[in-house]
Scaffold this motif. Structure first.
Motif, short mmCIF file in Angstrom:
data_model
loop_
_atom_site.label_atom_id
_atom_site.label_comp_id
_atom_site.label_asym_id
_atom_site.label_seq_id
_atom_site.Cartn_x
_atom_site.Cartn_y
_atom_site.Cartn_z
N CYS A 41 0.87 -1.18 0.00
CA CYS A 41 0.00 0.00 0.00
C CYS A 41 0.90 1.23 0.00
N LYS A 42 0.65 2.15 -0.89
CA LYS A 42 1.51 3.33 -1.00
C LYS A 42 1.37 4.25 0.20
N ASN A 43 0.24 4.19 0.91
CA ASN A 43 0.01 5.07 2.05
C ASN A 43 0.60 4.52 3.35
N CYS A 44 0.35 3.25 3.67
CA CYS A 44 0.77 2.73 4.98
C CYS A 44 1.77 1.59 4.90
N ASN A 45 2.09 1.14 3.69
CA ASN A 45 3.10 0.11 3.46
C ASN A 45 2.66 -1.30 3.84
N THR A 46 1.35 -1.53 4.00
CA THR A 46 0.86 -2.89 4.24
C THR A 46 1.15 -3.72 3.00
N GLN A 47 1.68 -4.92 3.20
CA GLN A 47 2.01 -5.78 2.07
C GLN A 47 0.79 -6.59 1.65
N VAL A 48 0.62 -6.77 0.35
CA VAL A 48 -0.45 -7.61 -0.19
C VAL A 48 0.16 -8.63 -1.13
N VAL A 49 -0.22 -9.88 -0.91
CA VAL A 49 0.21 -10.97 -1.78
C VAL A 49 -1.04 -11.54 -2.42
N LEU A 50 -1.04 -11.64 -3.75
CA LEU A 50 -2.18 -12.18 -4.47
C LEU A 50 -1.89 -13.62 -4.87
N ARG A 51 -2.87 -14.48 -4.59
CA ARG A 51 -2.75 -15.89 -4.95
C ARG A 51 -4.02 -16.28 -5.70
N GLU A 52 -3.86 -17.18 -6.66
CA GLU A 52 -5.04 -17.67 -7.36
C GLU A 52 -5.75 -18.67 -6.47
N SER A 53 -7.07 -18.56 -6.45
CA SER A 53 -7.89 -19.45 -5.63
C SER A 53 -8.14 -20.75 -6.37
N GLN A 54 -8.32 -21.82 -5.62
CA GLN A 54 -8.61 -23.12 -6.22
C GLN A 54 -10.04 -23.15 -6.78
N GLU A 55 -10.94 -22.41 -6.17
CA GLU A 55 -12.35 -22.47 -6.53
C GLU A 55 -12.78 -21.15 -7.15
N THR A 56 -13.41 -21.20 -8.34
CA THR A 56 -13.76 -19.98 -9.06
C THR A 56 -15.25 -19.72 -9.12
N ARG A 57 -16.08 -20.71 -8.90
CA ARG A 57 -17.55 -20.59 -9.02
C ARG A 57 -17.98 -20.00 -10.35
N GLY A 58 -17.23 -20.28 -11.40
CA GLY A 58 -17.59 -19.81 -12.73
C GLY A 58 -17.13 -18.41 -13.08
N TYR A 59 -16.42 -17.74 -12.17
CA TYR A 59 -15.91 -16.41 -12.47
C TYR A 59 -14.61 -16.53 -13.25
N GLU A 60 -14.29 -15.48 -14.00
CA GLU A 60 -13.05 -15.46 -14.78
C GLU A 60 -11.83 -15.50 -13.86
N GLU A 61 -11.90 -14.75 -12.75
CA GLU A 61 -10.80 -14.72 -11.79
C GLU A 61 -11.33 -14.97 -10.39
N ALA A 62 -10.57 -15.72 -9.62
CA ALA A 62 -10.83 -15.89 -8.19
C ALA A 62 -9.48 -15.73 -7.51
N ILE A 63 -9.37 -14.70 -6.68
CA ILE A 63 -8.09 -14.31 -6.11
C ILE A 63 -8.18 -14.31 -4.60
N LEU A 64 -7.12 -14.78 -3.94
CA LEU A 64 -6.97 -14.58 -2.51
C LEU A 64 -6.00 -13.43 -2.32
N ALA A 65 -6.46 -12.36 -1.72
CA ALA A 65 -5.60 -11.21 -1.41
C ALA A 65 -5.22 -11.34 0.06
N CYS A 66 -3.93 -11.55 0.32
CA CYS A 66 -3.44 -11.74 1.68
C CYS A 66 -2.71 -10.47 2.11
N PHE A 67 -3.24 -9.81 3.13
CA PHE A 67 -2.68 -8.55 3.65
C PHE A 67 -1.88 -8.83 4.90
N ASP A 68 -0.72 -8.20 5.02
CA ASP A 68 0.18 -8.42 6.16
C ASP A 68 0.71 -7.09 6.65
N THR A 69 0.62 -6.85 7.97
CA THR A 69 1.04 -5.55 8.52
C THR A 69 2.45 -5.58 9.11
#
Length: 131
Positions: free
Chosen positions: A37-65
């Motif tokens: 995050c450009k404001n507070c420097n929280t890290q975000v890691v994006l991972r593809e999810s195993q389950e999509t439920r028919g959506y084009e993308e399913a992402i797990l956004a993991c935030f770490d302080t």
């Protein structure tokens, strides 16, 4: 020798994403370090999810302080994550995204900062952006 760059996530995903610690929507990518995050420097890691439920993308956004600065200085402008991390499952397509769930689940103990929640609050001059 050549290096192939593969964009695994669309620009639209980053336009949708916001920081649950401070509510800002701008992220910086530091090669070989990660996305922050450009404001507070929280890290975000994006991972593809195993389950999509028919959506084009399913992402797990993991935030770490672990890298977030000044959580202790002004809690009115930032909200710490429970145990320093949280995850959001995001479904969508390039036309639109939605958060399916948060882990841990928001409740009495914790609520993620909504997009732009602190935009109308002025940060005091005494609060430095550098820890």
């Amino acid at each position: 020798m050549s290096l192939e760059v593969i964009d695994r996530h669309s620009d639209a995903l980053f336009e949708f994403l916001w920081c649950p610690v401070c509510g800002h929507e701008v992220f910086s990518h530091i090669p070989f370090e990660g996305v922050f995050c450009k404001n507070c420097n929280t890290q975000v890691v994006l991972r593809e999810s195993q389950e999509t439920r028919g959506y084009e993308e399913a992402i797990l956004a993991c935030f770490d302080t672990d890298t977030t600065w000044n959580l202790h200085v002004d809690e009115k402008l930032r909200r710490d994550l429970p145990d320093g991390s949280a995850r959001a499952k995001i479904f969508g397509t390039r036309d639109g995204y939605e958060v399916d769930w948060w882990s841990p689940k928001p409740g009495e103990e914790w609520e993620p900062v909504e997009r732009g929640e602190f935009d109308d609050v002025e940060e005091p001059d005494s609060v430095s952006h550098l820890a």
